[in-house]
Design an enzyme around this catalytic site. Structure first.
Site, PDB file in Angstrom:
ATOM      1  N   CYS A  25       0.828  -1.201   0.000  1.00  0.00           N
ATOM      2  CA  CYS A  25       0.000   0.000   0.000  1.00  0.00           C
ATOM      3  C   CYS A  25       0.866   1.256   0.000  1.00  0.00           C
ATOM      4  O   CYS A  25       1.854   1.337   0.734  1.00  0.00           O
ATOM      5  CB  CYS A  25      -0.927   0.008   1.205  1.00  0.00           C
ATOM      6  SG  CYS A  25      -2.194  -1.271   1.149  1.00  0.00           S
ATOM      7  N   ALA A  57      -3.126  -3.300  -2.638  1.00  0.00           N
ATOM      8  CA  ALA A  57      -4.528  -3.561  -2.314  1.00  0.00           C
ATOM      9  C   ALA A  57      -5.407  -2.474  -2.916  1.00  0.00           C
ATOM     10  O   ALA A  57      -5.257  -1.286  -2.608  1.00  0.00           O
ATOM     11  CB  ALA A  57      -4.711  -3.609  -0.796  1.00  0.00           C
ATOM     12  N   TYR A 182      -8.221  -8.245   6.859  1.00  0.00           N
ATOM     13  CA  TYR A 182      -9.189  -7.501   6.060  1.00  0.00           C
ATOM     14  C   TYR A 182     -10.433  -8.357   5.813  1.00  0.00           C
ATOM     15  O   TYR A 182     -10.554  -9.458   6.349  1.00  0.00           O
ATOM     16  CB  TYR A 182      -8.520  -6.976   4.794  1.00  0.00           C
ATOM     17  CG  TYR A 182      -7.395  -6.016   5.129  1.00  0.00           C
ATOM     18  CD1 TYR A 182      -7.639  -4.879   5.903  1.00  0.00           C
ATOM     19  CD2 TYR A 182      -6.082  -6.261   4.737  1.00  0.00           C
ATOM     20  CE1 TYR A 182      -6.620  -4.012   6.253  1.00  0.00           C
ATOM     21  CE2 TYR A 182      -5.058  -5.399   5.086  1.00  0.00           C
ATOM     22  CZ  TYR A 182      -5.331  -4.273   5.840  1.00  0.00           C
ATOM     23  OH  TYR A 182      -4.310  -3.427   6.203  1.00  0.00           O
ATOM     24  N   ARG A 230      -4.505 -14.291  -1.550  1.00  0.00           N
ATOM     25  CA  ARG A 230      -3.509 -14.105  -0.502  1.00  0.00           C
ATOM     26  C   ARG A 230      -4.215 -14.416   0.811  1.00  0.00           C
ATOM     27  O   ARG A 230      -5.303 -13.907   1.069  1.00  0.00           O
ATOM     28  CB  ARG A 230      -2.951 -12.690  -0.474  1.00  0.00           C
ATOM     29  CG  ARG A 230      -1.732 -12.611   0.465  1.00  0.00           C
ATOM     30  CD  ARG A 230      -0.962 -11.335   0.356  1.00  0.00           C
ATOM     31  NE  ARG A 230       0.390 -11.535   0.895  1.00  0.00           N
ATOM     32  CZ  ARG A 230       1.285 -10.560   1.023  1.00  0.00           C
ATOM     33  NH1 ARG A 230       0.990  -9.333   0.644  1.00  0.00           N
ATOM     34  NH2 ARG A 230       2.480 -10.823   1.512  1.00  0.00           N
ATOM     35  N   LEU A 301      10.388 -11.886   5.548  1.00  0.00           N
ATOM     36  CA  LEU A 301      11.797 -11.583   5.785  1.00  0.00           C
ATOM     37  C   LEU A 301      12.719 -12.429   4.918  1.00  0.00           C
ATOM     38  O   LEU A 301      13.691 -13.010   5.385  1.00  0.00           O
ATOM     39  CB  LEU A 301      12.146 -11.727   7.265  1.00  0.00           C
ATOM     40  CG  LEU A 301      11.632 -10.605   8.174  1.00  0.00           C
ATOM     41  CD1 LEU A 301      12.056 -10.847   9.618  1.00  0.00           C
ATOM     42  CD2 LEU A 301      12.123  -9.233   7.706  1.00  0.00           C
TER      43      LEU A 301
END
Length: 363
Positions: A25, A57, A182, A230, A301
């Protein structure tokens, strides 16, 4: 030969290598419209040498934005603005560009992160948020309103309409955002979904809305067009969404034609306890891949070339997502290719930058 830099076929889409730039984002849109910032941001990433770039998004309705500055694809104006950006980027890059279609649900109506990220009220440019149940995110003061069955049907169509717009824009693939707390994740997790109708309660009912969205999107895109999810592999909270449910959801998604799963984690609850470290989410992706056989994107990571190579080489995932690391180093794929003895495509304007010791870097 480097496995990270081997080609990959994702549905009907051919990728030059296994490096994916996940959605990130930018909080830089105006009324959902892409701006010059998106031209700069996506343009530099499209010259990075990665195999696939996924647009941040992108909300399917105004109330689905995380912040008032989020990207959207609910209107002709949104479509035209994003089209202008894509035309500019594609003039200089052949990299496939996908999009993540999203709705923030109870985590909508917040300020930009660099302004604190707090929940905004209507008096500050915010709006009433909605969710599967009237249960708010723990750190936000205003509770959401529970969606009605009519609201849910409308949102399914909103995702389908945004998918139609995506196809018209020539976007190469669609990722449905079912992660990070979300809206679709809120339906999936028993922590946030306390409904007593056909969209809540049992695992099958909690999957219903996301799967309806998948069905609706698959119905409006061409054959072979990649559509995937996702997901958060786990909430990292006892009694919440977990890897076993993630695997079952991925299996059902595959049965309905999903082409890939992008496995992240967390984001639903402030009570999460995440064991952060290099590759910390990769075992979640491996578990989904091993159980379902779906093409899988791993994140978490992943910062070093040899680390990414090992993930692909050992079969833990089919693709790796390099997100914040590629913002820090927009030429990460170049440097990874140099470290692994591979080659990467570069814009002809940059060919003279090739170091002599890496004479075959730009293939």
């Amino acid at each position: 030969m480097s496995q990270l830099f081997s080609p990959y076929q994702l549905g009907g889409l051919s990728l030059a290598n296994r490096i994916v730039i996940p959605p990130m984002c930018q909080y830089s849109a105006q009324d959902g419209n892409a701006t010059d910032w998106h031209t700069i941001h996506l343009g530099q990433l499209a010259l990075s040498g990665a195999g696939l770039l996924i647009i941040e998004a992108t909300a399917v309705e105004p109330d689905g934005r995380i912040s008032p500055a989020d990207l959207g694809l609910w209107s002709d104006e949104n479509e035209a603005a994003l089209g202008k950006v894509l035309d500019s980027v594609r003039r200089w890059s052949e990299m496939p560009i996908a999009i993540q279609l999203a709705h923030a649900g109870r985590k909508a109506s917040t300020d930009k992160p660099w302004k604190g990220g707090g929940q905004l009220g209507p008096e500050n440019g915010g709006w009433q948020v909605h969710a599967p149940s009237a249960i708010g995110f723990e750190t936000y003061p205003r509770p959401p309103r529970a969606l009605t069955s009519d609201d849910i049907a409308r949102l399914v169509e909103a995702f389908a309409e945004a998918a139609r717009r995506s196809v018209r824009l020539g976007i190469a693939a669609i990722e449905l955002h079912g992660a990070h707390g979300y809206l679709m994740h809120q339906f999936l997790s028993p922590l946030s979904n306390k409904r007593e109708d056909e969209f809540g309660g049992s695992f099958e009912n909690r999957m219903r809305f996301p799967l309806q969205v998948l069905d609706a999107v698959k119905a409006v895109v061409p054959a072979g067009y990649p559509v995937g999810f996702r997901i958060s592999g786990t909430d990292w909270v006892e009694g919440g969404w977990d890897i076993d449910q993630s695997i079952a959801f991925a299996q059902e998604s595959k049965a309905r034609g999903a082409d890939f799963i992008h496995v992240s984690s967390g984001g639903l609850s402030a009570a999460q306890t995440i064991p952060v470290g290099p590759s910390y989410q990769v075992p979640l992706a491996r578990a989904v891949k091993e159980a379902t056989g779906l093409p899988t994107i791993a994140v978490g990571l992943i910062t070093e070339a040899e680390q990414a190579e090992a993930i692909i080489g050992t079969g833990e995932a089919d693709m790796v997502g390099i997100a914040r690391g590629i913002l820090y180093d927009p030429r990460w794929p170049w440097h990874a290719a140099a470290a692994l003895g591979a080659s990467v495509k570069a814009a002809p304007q940059y060919l003279r930058s090739q170091p002599r010791r890496f004479s075959k870097l730009f293939g």
